[in-house]
Design a protein around this motif. Structure first.
Motif, mmCIF file in Angstrom:
data_model
loop_
_atom_site.group_PDB
_atom_site.id
_atom_site.type_symbol
_atom_site.label_atom_id
_atom_site.label_comp_id
_atom_site.label_asym_id
_atom_site.label_seq_id
_atom_site.Cartn_x
_atom_site.Cartn_y
_atom_site.Cartn_z
ATOM 1 N N ARG A 104 11.825 -7.775 -0.005
ATOM 2 C CA ARG A 104 12.008 -7.518 -1.382
ATOM 3 C C ARG A 104 10.481 -8.197 -1.899
ATOM 4 O O ARG A 104 9.676 -7.927 -2.769
ATOM 5 N N ILE A 105 10.149 -9.441 -1.188
ATOM 6 C CA ILE A 105 8.874 -10.134 -1.442
ATOM 7 C C ILE A 105 7.641 -9.208 -1.125
ATOM 8 O O ILE A 105 6.778 -9.037 -1.983
ATOM 9 N N LEU A 106 7.678 -8.582 0.075
ATOM 10 C CA LEU A 106 6.810 -7.460 0.301
ATOM 11 C C LEU A 106 6.377 -6.508 -0.704
ATOM 12 O O LEU A 106 5.366 -6.089 -1.095
ATOM 13 N N ASN A 107 7.671 -5.910 -1.223
ATOM 14 C CA ASN A 107 7.704 -4.966 -2.155
ATOM 15 C C ASN A 107 7.008 -5.401 -3.509
ATOM 16 O O ASN A 107 6.212 -4.483 -4.013
ATOM 17 N N LYS A 108 7.426 -6.713 -3.904
ATOM 18 C CA LYS A 108 6.767 -7.185 -5.058
ATOM 19 C C LYS A 108 5.276 -7.159 -4.996
ATOM 20 O O LYS A 108 4.676 -7.116 -5.872
ATOM 21 N N LYS A 109 4.709 -7.712 -3.925
ATOM 22 C CA LYS A 109 3.618 -7.885 -3.475
ATOM 23 C C LYS A 109 2.646 -6.388 -3.680
ATOM 24 O O LYS A 109 1.577 -6.392 -4.212
ATOM 25 N N TYR A 110 3.458 -5.396 -3.059
ATOM 26 C CA TYR A 110 2.722 -4.242 -3.446
ATOM 27 C C TYR A 110 2.863 -3.632 -4.922
ATOM 28 O O TYR A 110 1.770 -3.055 -5.243
ATOM 29 N N GLN A 111 3.660 -4.017 -5.518
ATOM 30 C CA GLN A 111 3.883 -3.506 -6.908
ATOM 31 C C GLN A 111 2.797 -4.299 -7.775
ATOM 32 O O GLN A 111 1.897 -3.672 -8.584
ATOM 33 N N GLN A 112 2.436 -5.603 -7.369
ATOM 34 C CA GLN A 112 1.477 -6.246 -8.058
ATOM 35 C C GLN A 112 -0.057 -5.787 -7.734
ATOM 36 O O GLN A 112 -0.817 -5.652 -8.708
ATOM 37 N N MET A 113 -0.298 -5.286 -6.329
ATOM 38 C CA MET A 113 -1.427 -4.157 -6.152
ATOM 39 C C MET A 113 -1.581 -3.298 -6.952
ATOM 40 O O MET A 113 -2.649 -2.738 -7.519
ATOM 41 N N GLU A 114 -0.439 -2.515 -6.948
ATOM 42 C CA GLU A 114 -0.437 -1.242 -7.648
ATOM 43 C C GLU A 114 -0.815 -1.527 -9.039
ATOM 44 O O GLU A 114 -1.450 -0.573 -9.722
ATOM 45 N N LEU A 115 -0.137 -2.435 -9.744
ATOM 46 C CA LEU A 115 -0.590 -2.904 -11.106
ATOM 47 C C LEU A 115 -1.911 -3.286 -11.479
ATOM 48 O O LEU A 115 -2.507 -2.540 -12.354
ATOM 49 N N ALA A 116 -2.591 -3.737 -10.413
ATOM 50 C CA ALA A 116 -3.785 -3.897 -10.544
ATOM 51 C C ALA A 116 -4.987 -3.035 -10.355
ATOM 52 O O ALA A 116 -5.778 -2.761 -11.213
ATOM 53 N N ALA A 117 -4.288 -1.814 -9.554
ATOM 54 C CA ALA A 117 -5.077 -0.589 -9.334
ATOM 55 C C ALA A 117 -5.118 0.211 -10.648
ATOM 56 O O ALA A 117 -5.951 0.957 -11.116
ATOM 57 N N LYS A 118 -3.916 0.142 -11.263
ATOM 58 C CA LYS A 118 -3.742 1.154 -12.655
ATOM 59 C C LYS A 118 -4.720 0.556 -13.737
ATOM 60 O O LYS A 118 -5.207 1.302 -14.412
ATOM 61 N N ILE A 119 -4.981 -0.852 -13.774
ATOM 62 C CA ILE A 119 -5.714 -1.418 -14.936
ATOM 63 C C ILE A 119 -7.092 -0.864 -14.864
ATOM 64 O O ILE A 119 -7.768 -0.880 -14.133
#
Lengths: 119, 134
Positions: A104-119
């Motif tokens: 889950r932590i790993l997944n969360k980390k990827y979600q953060q990166m995706e969020l950053a890429a979207k902006i």
């Protein structure tokens, strides 16, 4: 062997490898529940991760690898076997929970990166 | 960083399961040897009781301290034809009391179930926490 730096991905990778190995050890122990003269095996990881992280603080990088060992203080049954089903199930429950947390932590980390890429 | 090796609820529930498993062994030994007139030392089988103890002060695991022998007197029954009968025709029988063993067995079963339930509940609790990580 996993290199530990201050990057969280390294720690999670090392931990997931260790959980994987521990699951195998538990499976082996349960499969050999009644095998004469079988000695249970366990995985040593947390202490080694601690050491690797301390080393990483000093040198910037540390090595960690989960190790198999045979616990010596276990109670041996009449047939020379020291596997206890309750203990193995307890370890399995803990192992599953930790594994879930890491994924889950790993997944969360990827979600953060995706969020950053979207902006 | 310090690694905290204090007991988790899973370790404690696990120790409870192990203790009751051992207790079950003791009870089955008592029931199996209910009519054993010879234990190899010229005495009938002596009833065993598993003595539990807390592993340390405060929050603690449970462990079987010792398998204590029940020192109450043996029962005597009249059976002159029995090979272990004394000169007066009485045979010494083990001090096992079947109803008592059956009650102990039920208690052991319930305690085992309770410890398993604790482990399961704790697992569910942890999964609730893990849901927050989604």
């Amino acid at each position: 062997m996993t290199k530990i730096t201050n990057n969280i991905f390294d720690s999670i990778e090392a931990a997931l490898k260790a959980e994987n190995l521990r699951q195998k050890a538990i499976a082996s122990n349960i499969a050999n529940l009644e095998t004469p003269r079988y000695r249970s095996i366990d995985v040593k990881f947390e202490d080694m991760l601690d050491k690797a992280m301390q080393q990483a603080d000093i040198d910037g990088t540390g090595d960690v690898e989960a190790e198999l060992y045979q616990p010596s203080m276990t109670e041996v049954k009449e047939n020379g076997n020291d596997v206890n089903l309750e203990v193995e199930i307890g370890k399995m429950v803990e192992n599953t929970l930790r594994h879930k947390a890491y994924v889950r932590i790993l997944n969360k980390k990827y979600q953060q990166m995706e969020l950053a890429a979207k902006i | 960083m310090e690694i905290n090796n204090s007991y988790s609820p899973i370790d404690i529930a696990m120790s409870g399961l192990r203790a009751q498993d051992k207790n079950m062994k003791v009870i089955s030994s008592n029931i199996a040897n209910m009519r054993t007139t010879d234990n190899g030392k010229g005495e009938p089988y002596r009833r065993i009781e598993a003595k539990m103890r807390a592993a340390n002060e405060g929050i603690s695991c449970v462990e079987v301290d010792e398998l204590a022998e029940d020192m109450s007197s043996f029962k005597e029954i009249l059976d002159p034809g029995h090979p272990d009968a004394g000169p007066n025709g009485y045979v010494q029988m083990p001090n096992v009391n079947l109803p008592m063993e059956l009650i102990n067995m039920n208690t052991a079963k319930k305690l085992y179930q309770a410890n398993a339930a604790v482990m399961k509940r704790y697992q569910q609790m942890s999964e609730t926490t893990l849901e927050l990580l989604r």
